[in-house]
Design a protein around this motif. Structure first.
Motif, short mmCIF file in Angstrom:
data_model
loop_
_atom_site.label_atom_id
_atom_site.label_comp_id
_atom_site.label_asym_id
_atom_site.label_seq_id
_atom_site.Cartn_x
_atom_site.Cartn_y
_atom_site.Cartn_z
N ALA A 1 -23.05 -7.87 -83.77
CA ALA A 1 -22.53 -9.20 -83.44
C ALA A 1 -21.31 -9.10 -82.53
CB ALA A 1 -22.17 -9.95 -84.72
N ASP A 2 -20.67 -7.93 -82.50
CA ASP A 2 -19.45 -7.75 -81.69
C ASP A 2 -19.75 -7.31 -80.26
OD1 ASP A 2 -17.88 -8.37 -83.87
OD2 ASP A 2 -17.73 -6.28 -84.54
N ARG A 3 -20.99 -7.42 -79.84
CA ARG A 3 -21.45 -6.79 -78.60
C ARG A 3 -20.59 -7.04 -77.37
NH1 ARG A 3 -25.61 -9.43 -75.69
NH2 ARG A 3 -26.82 -7.52 -75.84
N ASP A 4 -19.95 -8.22 -77.32
CA ASP A 4 -19.15 -8.55 -76.14
C ASP A 4 -17.64 -8.44 -76.38
OD1 ASP A 4 -21.30 -8.97 -74.43
OD2 ASP A 4 -21.52 -11.06 -75.04
N LYS A 5 -17.25 -7.79 -77.47
CA LYS A 5 -15.81 -7.62 -77.72
C LYS A 5 -15.35 -6.31 -77.11
CE LYS A 5 -15.67 -10.60 -81.74
NZ LYS A 5 -15.58 -10.68 -83.21
N PHE A 6 -15.09 -6.36 -75.83
CA PHE A 6 -14.87 -5.12 -75.08
C PHE A 6 -13.55 -4.44 -75.44
CE2 PHE A 6 -17.41 -7.61 -71.72
CZ PHE A 6 -18.60 -7.28 -72.33
N TYR B 1 -3.61 -13.56 -63.23
CA TYR B 1 -2.34 -13.01 -62.74
C TYR B 1 -1.63 -12.19 -63.82
CZ TYR B 1 2.17 -12.39 -60.68
OH TYR B 1 3.31 -11.79 -60.19
N ASN B 2 -1.60 -12.73 -65.02
CA ASN B 2 -0.93 -12.01 -66.10
C ASN B 2 -1.68 -10.73 -66.46
OD1 ASN B 2 1.09 -13.95 -66.28
ND2 ASN B 2 -0.09 -15.19 -67.73
N GLY B 3 -3.01 -10.81 -66.47
CA GLY B 3 -3.82 -9.64 -66.81
C GLY B 3 -3.69 -8.54 -65.76
N LEU B 4 -3.73 -8.92 -64.50
CA LEU B 4 -3.61 -7.91 -63.44
C LEU B 4 -2.22 -7.28 -63.46
CD1 LEU B 4 -5.51 -9.69 -60.51
CD2 LEU B 4 -6.34 -7.78 -61.92
N GLN C 1 -6.47 8.07 -61.09
CA GLN C 1 -5.49 8.76 -61.94
C GLN C 1 -4.08 8.31 -61.59
OE1 GLN C 1 -6.52 10.75 -64.44
NE2 GLN C 1 -8.58 10.18 -63.81
N LYS C 2 -3.69 7.19 -62.15
CA LYS C 2 -2.35 6.67 -61.89
C LYS C 2 -1.83 6.17 -63.22
CE LYS C 2 -0.17 3.78 -58.38
NZ LYS C 2 -0.42 2.97 -57.17
N PRO C 3 -0.74 6.73 -63.72
CA PRO C 3 -0.32 6.42 -65.09
C PRO C 3 -0.01 4.95 -65.30
CG PRO C 3 0.98 8.24 -64.14
CD PRO C 3 0.14 7.69 -63.04
N SER C 4 0.31 4.22 -64.23
CA SER C 4 0.68 2.81 -64.41
C SER C 4 -0.52 1.91 -64.65
CB SER C 4 1.47 2.32 -63.19
OG SER C 4 0.84 2.75 -61.99
N TYR C 5 -1.75 2.39 -64.43
CA TYR C 5 -2.92 1.53 -64.63
C TYR C 5 -3.32 1.47 -66.10
CZ TYR C 5 -3.72 1.35 -59.57
OH TYR C 5 -3.60 1.13 -58.22
N GLU C 6 -3.66 0.26 -66.55
CA GLU C 6 -4.10 0.02 -67.93
C GLU C 6 -5.41 -0.74 -67.88
OE1 GLU C 6 -2.74 0.91 -70.73
OE2 GLU C 6 -0.78 1.64 -70.01
N ILE C 7 -6.45 -0.19 -68.51
CA ILE C 7 -7.76 -0.84 -68.44
C ILE C 7 -7.87 -2.05 -69.37
CG2 ILE C 7 -8.70 0.86 -70.09
CD1 ILE C 7 -10.70 -0.88 -67.32
N LYS C 8 -7.18 -2.02 -70.50
CA LYS C 8 -7.42 -3.05 -71.51
C LYS C 8 -7.19 -4.49 -71.04
CE LYS C 8 -6.12 -2.40 -75.80
NZ LYS C 8 -5.43 -1.82 -76.99
N PRO C 9 -6.14 -4.77 -70.28
CA PRO C 9 -5.98 -6.15 -69.81
C PRO C 9 -7.16 -6.62 -68.94
CG PRO C 9 -3.94 -4.91 -69.51
CD PRO C 9 -4.99 -3.92 -69.91
N VAL C 10 -7.78 -5.69 -68.19
CA VAL C 10 -8.93 -6.08 -67.36
C VAL C 10 -10.15 -6.32 -68.25
CG1 VAL C 10 -10.27 -5.54 -65.31
CG2 VAL C 10 -7.94 -4.66 -65.52
N LEU C 11 -10.33 -5.46 -69.26
CA LEU C 11 -11.43 -5.70 -70.22
C LEU C 11 -11.25 -7.05 -70.88
CD1 LEU C 11 -11.66 -2.19 -71.98
CD2 LEU C 11 -13.05 -3.07 -70.08
N GLY C 12 -10.00 -7.41 -71.20
CA GLY C 12 -9.73 -8.70 -71.82
C GLY C 12 -10.13 -9.86 -70.92
N LEU C 13 -9.87 -9.73 -69.64
CA LEU C 13 -10.26 -10.78 -68.68
C LEU C 13 -11.78 -10.92 -68.61
CD1 LEU C 13 -7.81 -9.93 -65.76
CD2 LEU C 13 -7.82 -12.06 -67.09
N ILE C 14 -12.47 -9.78 -68.60
CA ILE C 14 -13.94 -9.82 -68.51
C ILE C 14 -14.51 -10.51 -69.74
CG2 ILE C 14 -16.04 -8.44 -68.37
CD1 ILE C 14 -14.37 -6.31 -66.86
#
Lengths: 319, 319
Positions: free
Chosen positions: A295-300, B32-35, B243-256
């Motif tokens: 059920a969590d399939r889209d909770k990235f 804007y906040n996520g990026l 490979q850049k330490p300042s990049y964080e994937i989670k905020p982009v996953l949150g936007l998606i």
């Protein structure tokens, strides 16, 4: 390099990992005819593993290929040659006919690095029966250098025709592929090379092109990318991009139009965020596949937290 | 090269070509906040064209950016700088405030090769107003060499900060990109380069990586690839792979997770067969986009026949 390359379409074999090989005879026949018309050199029509050794309770035509059945559904061979994949410990040598009695032209042996000796025993047997052969070393991105060197000492002496670079986790990028190809060429200069990619990071096609440009001749793909998790390099992209006069795109477009759109509605594969994450992390997609079934399939974000937490234990070496 | 590169996210600007800029203020603020949290260096918040010059009858906040409105919705700048794109003949110089009075940091000028002189006039003006500037030469895959040489004589003398290689039709592969980058570097060694790709052949990410590894510093992308037709290189792939330490994937996953899946249900972009075909044929996607809006949208063989027939007339130089 382009004119020497050959496409090996894995739609049935790798795609079967998506839908438990729930392909109709009509689809497989359409695929064979379409690939032949498109000039695709090989089609992998399934696994030739043993239902007994896998304790299978249900028949599964494309997972347990049977020569008599294959002759019925493909009574007349066309342009495209047929291949089957076998796994170490899952194939019964008694099931394999001499090539002249079989519809199959090629048998490919999938193995992990620690089983290369067993893989090469099978290769020798299939070679002696007249088949073209390949050895597909899986999970390459996790193989330590010294193990590869040892394995290749054996490979060099074997009659195997093609050795595959398999990016099982979809974690390699074009620079990695170029590095691997050069390593393989240096260590086994007497062998043709193959490439099998996964599309977790949308790099399957680019990685395949990179391999080809560096001299790899066997290029795995599947129509519309159908394959486990993120899927494979797309056959339609290879056929349309490679400069080879014998390739025709329209029969592949016809297959996509007639079959693949509907199949993609029914079954899931392709660029999907949890698979992208497992590719980035160089992990087997199994955890991501289970997540997509929940059920969590889209909770990235949750998925990312889960697989990167210190407690995560995700990469056992077994399938 | 990786640490020098900068991501410029075009979700609003190029994505607006998909949905006529039907983005809520909440989405743009979240983006804007996520990026900013992800460490993405630039966000292109839309076009700064003139509604008067385009005879617009409807307001369109992200197509006709207004400085007062921008200050309201982004009262406090965070990490990410803001850019806007303008088109030749569609921007009113009187609409552009000096940079210190604006929320914008960068103005990018899109032009075809024959308009480079006009593009550089605008660049000079924006430069004099204090903005970072770029010149984005569109439809590069169709530009004859001698025109590029002439244009670059002017570019060399201009104060423009960044010159973009724009694969408008998604028709270039990594080998083409490498060739273009080396040509640009030889002809305008005093300029930073940028890359803007389209994903028609699933090569947008690979092409962007190739550009980066050859020294290109400005990398365009959009979240989940949202952009016209096949869309762009995916921001989440760049953030997770570079490979850049300042990049964080989670905020982009949150936007998606929060926005993009739903938006992709509502609007169409990405790897879709007619766009693949227009990329392979090095054609503008407009014919494919019209086809996708028709009842024949999934008749891929018919589409291919149509666009490859001798009567097809598909590539006027205008937008």
């Amino acid at each position: 390099m382009e004119h020497r390359s050959k496409i090996l379409d894995c739609t049935i074999r790798d795609g079967g990992l998506v839908n438990n090989w729930d392909f109709s005879v009509e689809f497989v026949q359409d695929l064979y005819n379409g690939l032949s018309a498109a000039g695709v050199e090989y089609m992998e029509i399934g696994y030739k593993n043993s239902p007994k050794l896998l304790n299978a309770t249900e028949p599964n035509a494309w997972r347990f290929l049977d020569d008599n059945f294959l002759k019925e559904i493909i009574p007349e061979k066309k342009f495209t040659k047929l291949s089957a994949l076998v796994d170490i410990g899952r194939v019964d040598p008694n099931d394999i006919l001499p090539r002249e009695q079989s519809v199959l032209d090629m048998i490919r042996v999938a193995c992990y690095i620690r089983e290369v000796d067993k893989g090469l025993e099978l290769v020798q047997m299939f070679h002696d029966l007249g088949y073209e052969t390949s050895l597909n070393i899986m999970a390459l991105s996790s193989v330590p250098e010294h193990q590869l060197i040892e394995a290749f000492e054996m490979v060099k002496e074997s009659p195997v025709d093609v050795v595959y670079i398999v990016d099982s986790f979809g974690s390699l990028d074009p620079a990695d592929i170029e590095h691997q190809v050069k390593k393989f060429q240096a260590m086994i200069p007497n062998k043709q090379l193959g490439i099998h990619t996964h599309n977790n990071m949308q790099l399957a096609f680019a990685n395949t092109l990179t391999a080809m440009r560096n001299g790899v001749t066997f290029l795995d793909s599947s129509v519309y990318g159908m394959g486990r998790a993120a899927g494979n390099c797309h056959t339609e992209l290879l056929v349309s991009h490679i400069q080879k006069p014998s390739y025709e795109i329209k029969p592949v477009l016809g297959l996509i139009e007639k079959h693949m759109l509907e199949m993609r509605q029914k079954w899931e594969w392709g660029y999907i965020i949890p698979y992208m994450i497992s590719g980035v992390l160089n992990e087997h997609p199994r955890v991501a596949m289970a997540y997509r079934d929940s059920a969590d399939r889209d909770k990235f974000v949750d998925f990312y937290d889960k697989v990167t937490s210190p407690e995560a234990n995700l990469a056992p070496a077994s399938k």
